[in-house]
Design a protein around this motif. Structure first.
Motif, PDB file in Angstrom:
ATOM      1  N   ASN A 115      -4.786   0.772  26.687  1.00 44.64           N
ATOM      2  CA  ASN A 115      -3.357   0.485  26.875  1.00 44.64           C
ATOM      3  C   ASN A 115      -3.117  -0.998  27.113  1.00 44.64           C
ATOM      4  O   ASN A 115      -2.110  -1.561  26.659  1.00 44.64           O
ATOM      5  CB  ASN A 115      -2.805   1.303  28.046  1.00 44.64           C
ATOM      6  N   TRP A 134      -3.971   2.646  20.010  1.00 45.68           N
ATOM      7  CA  TRP A 134      -3.425   3.982  20.277  1.00 45.68           C
ATOM      8  C   TRP A 134      -4.253   5.069  19.587  1.00 45.68           C
ATOM      9  O   TRP A 134      -4.477   6.143  20.147  1.00 45.68           O
ATOM     10  CB  TRP A 134      -1.973   4.050  19.802  1.00 45.68           C
ATOM     11  N   TYR A 153      -0.322  10.206  22.583  1.00 45.97           N
ATOM     12  CA  TYR A 153      -0.560   9.108  21.643  1.00 45.97           C
ATOM     13  C   TYR A 153      -0.079   9.465  20.242  1.00 45.97           C
ATOM     14  O   TYR A 153       0.383   8.594  19.488  1.00 45.97           O
ATOM     15  CB  TYR A 153      -2.041   8.731  21.639  1.00 45.97           C
TER      16      TYR A 153
END
Length: 412
Positions: A115, A134, A153
Motif C-alpha cells: 500500500n 494492488w 483489491y
C-alpha cells in the motif's frame, strides 16, 4: 582497474554465481566484497552499482532464508534510495520488502508495504505501477485464502482494467451464456462494482502483462465465489490478452516486463543535471519479473479447465484444456534438464547402477539419457544408448514376470 570497475566486476561475478550455479555462499561472499568497495567510493558515481549490489544481496539472503539480514539490507538500501530521490529504486525495494514479509508470514506487514508503494506511485503519477502493487497485494491475499482482502483489491482494480465493459456487453447479449449461474445474474454483486458507475471515465492500465495478471486474479476470485458465468467471460478476455503479450525476447519469455514511469516528473530533483552521473539519471521504466510465460500459460490452462468443468454443456473442453496444460508442464520441467550437467549426472548414475547391478536404476537412467539425446538432436548417442538399454530392459522385464524384485537391486 578503478574501484568502480572492481565493484562492477564483483557485481557481475556474484550475479553469475547466483543465477547459473548453486554456490550461494560463494555468491554472497563476492557480493559482500563488492559492497565494501562500492561503499568506499566517494560521491555518487557508484550509487547505481551500490543499489544493484544491495538488491542482489537481498535476493541471495532471501534464497538462503536469512530473512532478518534481508530486512536489515532493505532498510539500508531503501534509506539510500529515498535520500537520493531515486524513486524507481524505492519501488523495487518496496516489492522486495513485501516479499520478505510474505515469506516470513507477516501478511499485515506485506500489505502495508504494498500500500505504501501504491501510494508513492499515485503521488508520482506512475499509474500502471500503482496497479502492479494492488495486483501483487491481491495475489498475496489469494495465496493465503484471504478472500475478503482479495476482493477489496479487485474492487480497486476493476474500473481500470476495462473488464466492466466486457461484462456489461456479455450480460446484454442475446447469446445464451455457457452456464446459467443464479448467483451472478446481477452485475452489482459484491464482487464487482455496479455498471452505472462507468459513466465516469476511469484511467485504464496500459501495461498488457498487468492485465493478464489481473484477469487471473479476477477469475480465481469468481470461481471461489461461484460466479462461473463471470469467470467464463473473463477467461475469453484472458486468452486474448495472452495472445497480445507473446514474448518478444528471452527476458519476456522468462517473465520480465517493463512498466513505464513518468520521467518528466523527476526534472525537479535537487541534483543539478551536470552533477548527475549517467547511471543516476531518471529511469523511464521499472523492470518486474513475475511468472515466466510458460508458467502463465500453464495456470491459464488450469483455470480454463476448471471453468469448463463447471460448464456442463461442453464436458470434453475441460479435458482438452487440462491435457494441453500438462503438455506445457512436461515440456519447464523437461527442457530444464537439457544441459550438460543433466547429462553428466545421468551418465554417472547409469554407470554406477550398471556397475553395482542396480538394474532398475540403470533402466531408468538409461531411458532418461536416451530421451535427452533424442530431444537435443544427438542421434548417434541416442542410438548407442538404446542398444545399451536393451539387455537391461529385457532383464528387468524377465524378473518382473518371474520372481520378486530383490535380484534387480543388487548383485551378490
Amino acid at each position: 582497474m578503478t574501484q568502480l570497475d572492481k565493484a562492477k566486476s564483483g557485481l557481475r561475478l556474484a550475479q553469475i554465481l547466483f543465477e547459473e550455479t548453486e554456490s550461494l555462499e560463494r555468491s554472497e561472499e563476492e557480493v559482500n566484497k563488492a559492497i565494501i568497495i562500492a561503499d568506499s567510493i566517494q560521491g555518487s558515481s557508484a550509487l547505481d552499482i551500490q543499489l544493484r549490489l544491495y538488491e542482489l544481496q537481498i535476493l541471495i539472503q532471501m534464497e538462503m532464508k536469512k530473512y532478518r539480514f534481508a530486512k536489515n539490507t532493505l532498510r539500508i538500501a531503501s534509506s539510500i534510495a529515498a535520500k537520493q530521490e531515486l524513486h524507481w529504486w524505492t519501488y523495487q525495494f518496496y516489492l522486495l520488502k513485501a516479499r520478505v514479509f510474505f515469506l516470513t508470514n507477516d501478511f499485515a506487514g506485506s500489505l502495508t508495504t504494498l500500500n505504501q508503494g501504491a501510494a508513492l506511485a499515485d503521488q508520482r503519477g506512475d499509474f500502471d505501477l500503482k496497479m502492479a502493487f494492488w495486483i501483487v497485494a491481491g495475489q498475496y491475499s489469494l495465496m493465503l485464502s484471504n478472500w475478503d482482502q482479495a476482493n477489496i483489491y479487485l474492487q480497486k482494480l476493476m474500473p481500470h482494467m476495462g473488464l466492466d465493459e466486457t461484462l456489461a456487453l456479455s450480460s446484454s447479449s442475446t447469446v445464451t451464456p455457457p452456464l446459467k449461474d443464479p448467483s451472478s445474474s446481477s452485475l452489482d454483486s459484491p464482487s464487482t462494482p455496479p455498471v452505472p458507475q462507468q459513466s465516469v471515465k476511469q484511467e485504464l492500465c496500459q501495461t498488457k502483462q498487468l492485465r493478464v495478471f489481473f484477469l487471473i486474479l479476477y477469475i480465481s476470485c469468481m470461481l471461489r465465489s461461484g460466479a462461473v458465468a463471470k469467470a467464463l467471460v473473463a477467461l475469453t478476455a484472458l486468452h486474448s490478452a495472452l495472445d497480445e503479450t507473446r514474448p518478444k525476447d528471452t527476458e519476456e519469455l522468462q517473465g520480465v516486463f517493463r512498466i513505464p514511469l513518468k520521467v518528466n516528473q523527476y526534472n525537479d530533483m535537487q541534483h543539478q543535471p551536470r552533477h548527475v552521473p549517467p547511471q543516476d539519471t531518471p529511469c523511464s521504466y521499472i523492470s518486474i519479473k513475475w511468472m515466466s510465460f510458460s508458467q502463465v500459460y500453464c495456470l491459464t490452462y488450469l483455470l480454463s479447465g476448471i471453468c469448463s468443468k463447471a460448464d456442463m454443456t461442453q464436458p470434453m473442453k475441460c479435458q482438452q484444456f487440462l491435457l494441453e496444460g500438462i503438455k506445457v508442464v512436461d515440456r519447464n520441467v523437461y527442457l530444464q534438464t537439457h544441459d550438460d550437467q543433466a547429462e553428466k549426472m545421468l551418465m554417472a548414475g547409469y554407470m554406477h547402477a550398471a556397475k553395482t547391478g542396480n538394474q532398475v536404476i540403470a533402466a531408468a537412467t538409461g531411458s532418461c539419457l536416451k530421451d535427452l539425446y533424442l530431444a537435443t538432436s544427438q542421434g548417434i548417442k541416442a542410438s548407442q544408448q538404446t542398444k545399451q538399454n536393451m539387455p537391461i530392459l529385457e532383464t528387468v522385464d524377465r524378473v518382473f514376470q518371474s520372481r520378486p524384485m530383490g535380484p534387480l537391486l543388487s548383485q551378490e
